[in-house]
Design a protein around this motif. Structure first.
Motif, short mmCIF file in Angstrom:
data_model
loop_
_atom_site.label_atom_id
_atom_site.label_comp_id
_atom_site.label_asym_id
_atom_site.label_seq_id
_atom_site.Cartn_x
_atom_site.Cartn_y
_atom_site.Cartn_z
N LEU B 23 46.44 96.65 -5.83
CA LEU B 23 46.95 97.19 -4.57
C LEU B 23 48.31 97.84 -4.82
O LEU B 23 49.27 97.18 -5.20
CB LEU B 23 47.10 96.06 -3.54
CG LEU B 23 45.82 95.30 -3.22
CD1 LEU B 23 46.12 94.02 -2.43
CD2 LEU B 23 44.84 96.18 -2.43
N TRP B 25 50.55 99.08 -2.75
CA TRP B 25 51.66 98.65 -1.90
C TRP B 25 52.24 97.33 -2.39
O TRP B 25 53.44 97.09 -2.32
CB TRP B 25 51.22 98.54 -0.42
CG TRP B 25 50.13 97.53 -0.14
CD1 TRP B 25 48.79 97.77 -0.11
CD2 TRP B 25 50.29 96.14 0.12
NE1 TRP B 25 48.09 96.62 0.16
CE2 TRP B 25 48.99 95.59 0.32
CE3 TRP B 25 51.39 95.27 0.22
CZ2 TRP B 25 48.77 94.24 0.59
CZ3 TRP B 25 51.16 93.94 0.50
CH2 TRP B 25 49.86 93.42 0.68
N LYS B 123 40.60 90.83 2.30
CA LYS B 123 41.21 91.38 3.52
C LYS B 123 42.60 91.93 3.23
O LYS B 123 43.59 91.51 3.84
CB LYS B 123 41.31 90.29 4.60
CG LYS B 123 39.96 89.72 5.00
CD LYS B 123 40.10 88.65 6.07
CE LYS B 123 38.72 88.15 6.45
NZ LYS B 123 38.72 87.09 7.46
N GLN B 125 44.09 94.63 4.00
CA GLN B 125 44.83 95.25 5.11
C GLN B 125 45.51 94.19 5.97
O GLN B 125 46.62 94.39 6.47
CB GLN B 125 43.91 96.09 6.02
CG GLN B 125 43.32 97.29 5.34
CD GLN B 125 41.97 96.95 4.69
OE1 GLN B 125 41.63 95.79 4.50
NE2 GLN B 125 41.22 97.99 4.35
N GLU B 128 48.54 93.02 4.16
CA GLU B 128 49.57 94.07 4.16
C GLU B 128 50.31 94.13 5.49
O GLU B 128 51.52 94.39 5.54
CB GLU B 128 48.93 95.44 3.85
CG GLU B 128 49.98 96.53 3.66
CD GLU B 128 49.37 97.89 3.33
OE1 GLU B 128 48.13 98.01 3.36
OE2 GLU B 128 50.15 98.82 3.06
N GLN B 129 49.55 93.86 6.55
CA GLN B 129 50.14 93.91 7.89
C GLN B 129 51.27 92.89 8.05
O GLN B 129 52.19 93.08 8.83
CB GLN B 129 49.02 93.62 8.90
CG GLN B 129 49.35 93.99 10.34
CD GLN B 129 48.22 93.56 11.28
OE1 GLN B 129 47.06 93.43 10.86
NE2 GLN B 129 48.56 93.35 12.53
#
Lengths: 249, 438
Positions: B23, B25, B123, B125, B128-129
């Protein structure tokens, strides 16, 4: 039971009791009344063994022993019970825990086994009805967040379970409304036996409407200045403490 | 190789194994955090927030995540004593998820409870949230360290309007000597949802280092009760942080029990939005040469929020306890209602408590109170118990126990209450305590 002879007590440099004499026989109820600052609370503290008081003269014998020579816990185990004017709050320890610890400390001193858990619960639940307290009180922290009336009931509950020989009630009526006063007084009356003695310390006569004393004493300026029967309390209520103080002066 | 250099060299070997390397990010986040940590190193006594706590020992001792993390030595019976019976349980052993000892039985399908490594695969995302949203690595260098190093951790996500009946236990275990266990955890309770989460930190009798950061998000009108029981080995070092974001009308209760470790530092920070409430409770027990540092910060950022805080410490022998609590009230945070209290009981002449409560208030219509006590048992309480027949020593023991037990009593979960009480009694043994009467 209790014999106080010529008791002189100082707090620091201040002389509080100046030759107090009092004799209490088994089963008697004595009331000590007096104005603020007369030395009423000092007397109850000295009898229960609180630190900070200097005995300069006199002696106190309790059941033939030198009371003033005994540690507070020994006095308690030998049957002296003080119902505090301001019971201490102990968050973190439940009422029932303290009751059991106290009862067992006394039983151990008497050479008895620790109280059986079931017997203890039966005893406590029986006594708690007497004071018209909810069983929930047993599992609340000792006096923590209790109202004034609840604290006083709790003191009498302790007395009912520990079964002392001499019960000193220090301003037990203070802070009680009339309904709470009746409940507390009923509780105290139910503790009266032919052997158990009471020393009631109070500023007002009203508690004596519910608990009939055998003797009433007036404490003023560190001494008992007048003694009599229950009628003395009524006279005091009518005429005020000034009346006694003037007579003494 | 010494200190910081060794940690950095280890990191170069470790990085390929860390979860979420695919990932971008996260790679970037870790790289930034690593750069920030490299620049400052571990905190020093010169920093105001660290003035009472010297962490130089962890540079000298050289804890490493590269020590073989073999779980086969895990004593299952011992571990079981820390497992809450009726809870959903997730176990992290030596910084990594351990499926064998975890139990997700009864977990509603809509709720996510998983290891951080799995969450980053399944999961990403969602992670990341939230990751690094409640605390940035600029907070202090341990957060930067944790962000760069974390090897696993846990994700709890409770969707909107769901009231979770079963509590969730996050059990962190270290079994290896000289091990460095870094975990990063996220707890999200969405709008109108309710949950109870218990973080438990335990270890076998070794020296090791736990560095754990938990980020918490309590969304609008949601409620979270979060417990932390730190019972690390008495040779361990524990650095923990709980960083909370509270949305409007949310309620957050924290019960923070610091029992174990040789040196522990714990940070609890919460940001309060409009009319939200937080209740921070802490109990730290120090014996022998333990050093336990508690740091809290309550940020009243918006109006009408309520904060309550009570931390109690009992310190015996040569133990040292630290409480630094800050209540910050922003200019907009009118009608803030806040109380902060710290009470310390010193049982020996060599024990020490350092208490530093601080208020920083920029609004003019607020109610803020704070108080600190450092002292011994009260004479009037001792006398009261003696007047009921208890001897001096018993009276003192009962009162010491009571002082600490007031915080234990606040634990509503029965199993956890019993476990915390056991921990308390292990550290401050009471003769003839009959637990059923407490």
């Amino acid at each position: 039971m209790l014999n106080i002879e010529n008791l002189h007590v100082n707090v620091g440099d201040k002389i509080i009791l100046k030759g107090l004499n009092l004799q209490i026989k088994p089963g008697e109820v004595h009331a000590i009344m007096g104005p603020n600052g007369a030395g009423k609370s000092t007397l109850s503290h000295v009898l229960s063994g609180k630190a900070g008081y200097t005995i300069t003269q006199g002696k106190v014998t309790y059941a033939g022993q030198d009371l003033l020579d005994m540690d507070p816990e020994l006095r308690a185990r030998e049957g002296v019970f003080l119902a505090f004017q301001y019971p201490v709050e102990i968050p973190g320890v439940s009422n029932i825990y303290l009751l059991k610890a106290a009862l067992n400390a006394i039983r151990k001193h008497q050479g008895l086994d620790e109280v059986d858990a079931m017997d203890f619960l039966t005893l406590v639940k029986d006594k708690i009805k007497l004071l018209q307290m909810d069983e929930k009180f047993l599992y609340r922290a000792v006096n923590d967040g209790f109202s004034g009336g609840e604290k006083k009931r709790n003191e009498i509950l302790q007395a009912a379970i520990l079964e002392p020989k001499l019960c000193i009630l220090d301003e037990t009526d203070s802070g009680l409304d009339i309904d709470a006063l009746k409940v507390v007084a009923n509780g105290i009356n139910s503790l009266r036996t032919e052997e158990r003695s009471f020393l009631m310390i109070t500023h007002y006569q009203r508690m004596l409407d519910y608990i009939k004393p055998d003797f009433v004493h007036v404490l003023a300026d560190g001494k008992i200045v007048k003694s009599g029967g229950p009628e003395l309390a009524l006279e005091l209520e009518a005429k005020g403490y000034q009346w006694v103080e003037e007579k003494v002066a | 190789m010494v200190g910081l250099q060794k940690y950095k060299a280890d990191y170069q070997q470790l990085i390929a194994e860390l979860p979420g390397q695919s990932l971008n990010w996260l790679q970037q986040l870790r790289a930034d955090a690593y750069a920030a940590f490299s620049e400052t190193g571990f905190p020093s006594l010169r920093e105001e927030e660290w003035r009472y706590t010297n962490v130089s020992a962890i540079e000298k001792k050289l804890f490493s995540p590269l020590v073989s993390a073999d779980n086969s030595t895990l004593d299952a019976a011992w571990l079981d004593t820390y497992a809450l019976k009726d809870a959903i349980r997730i176990v992290i052993v030596n910084g990594r998820f351990c499926k064998e000892h975890s139990s997700l039985e009864g977990l509603p399908a809509a709720v996510t409870v998983s290891s951080m490594a799995d969450a980053l695969e399944q999961k990403p995302q969602l992670v990341e949230q939230y990751l690094a949203q409640a605390v940035g690595h600029d907070k202090h260098s341990f957060v930067a360290f944790n962000t760069a190093w974390f090897s696993d951790g846990l994700l709890v996500h409770v969707p909107a309007q769901l009231v979770l009946e079963q509590p969730i236990q996050l059990l962190h275990v270290v079994t290896q000597a000289d091990y460095l266990a870094t975990s990063r955890n996220i707890v999200v309770v969405e709008e109108m949802a309710q949950a109870e989460v218990i973080e438990t930190f335990v270890g076998e009798s070794n020296a090791y280092l736990t560095a754990s950061v938990t980020e918490v998000f309590v969304e609008e009108n949601a409620e979270l009760i979060l417990y932390k029981m730190q019972s690390e080995s008495d040779k361990a070092y524990h650095f923990g942080g709980t960083y909370v974001k509270q949305a409007r009308h949310s309620r957050f209760k924290h019960h923070n029990f610091a029992f174990g470790s040789l040196l522990a530092r714990n940070d609890v920070h919460t940001d309060l939005d409009v009319a939200s409430e937080c209740d921070l409770n802490g109990l730290y027990l120090g014996i022998k040469r333990q050093h336990i540092d508690n740091h809290t910060r309550i940020n009243h950022l918006q109006p009408h929020a309520i904060s309550r805080e009570l931390y109690k410490g009992v310190l015996n022998q040569r133990a040292r306890g630290v409480f630094q609590g800050l209540v910050f009230v922003a200019e907009d945070a009118q009608k803030t209602d806040s109380t902060m209290n710290n009470r310390n009981l010193l049982l020996s002449a060599d024990a020490e408590a350092d208490a530093k409560p601080q208020l920083e208030i920029y609004a003019d219509d607020v109610k803020c109170a704070h108080g600190v006590t450092v002292g011994q048992l009260e004479d009037k309480s001792i006398f009261y118990l003696k007047s009921r027949g208890l001897d001096e020593e018993t009276a003192r023991n009962v009162l010491t126990f009571a002082f600490a037990n007031e915080m234990v009593e606040k634990v509503a979960l029965k199993d956890l209450h019993a476990m915390v009480l056991d921990q308390l009694l292990q550290r401050f043994p009471q003769e003839h305590v009959d637990k059923e009467w407490l």
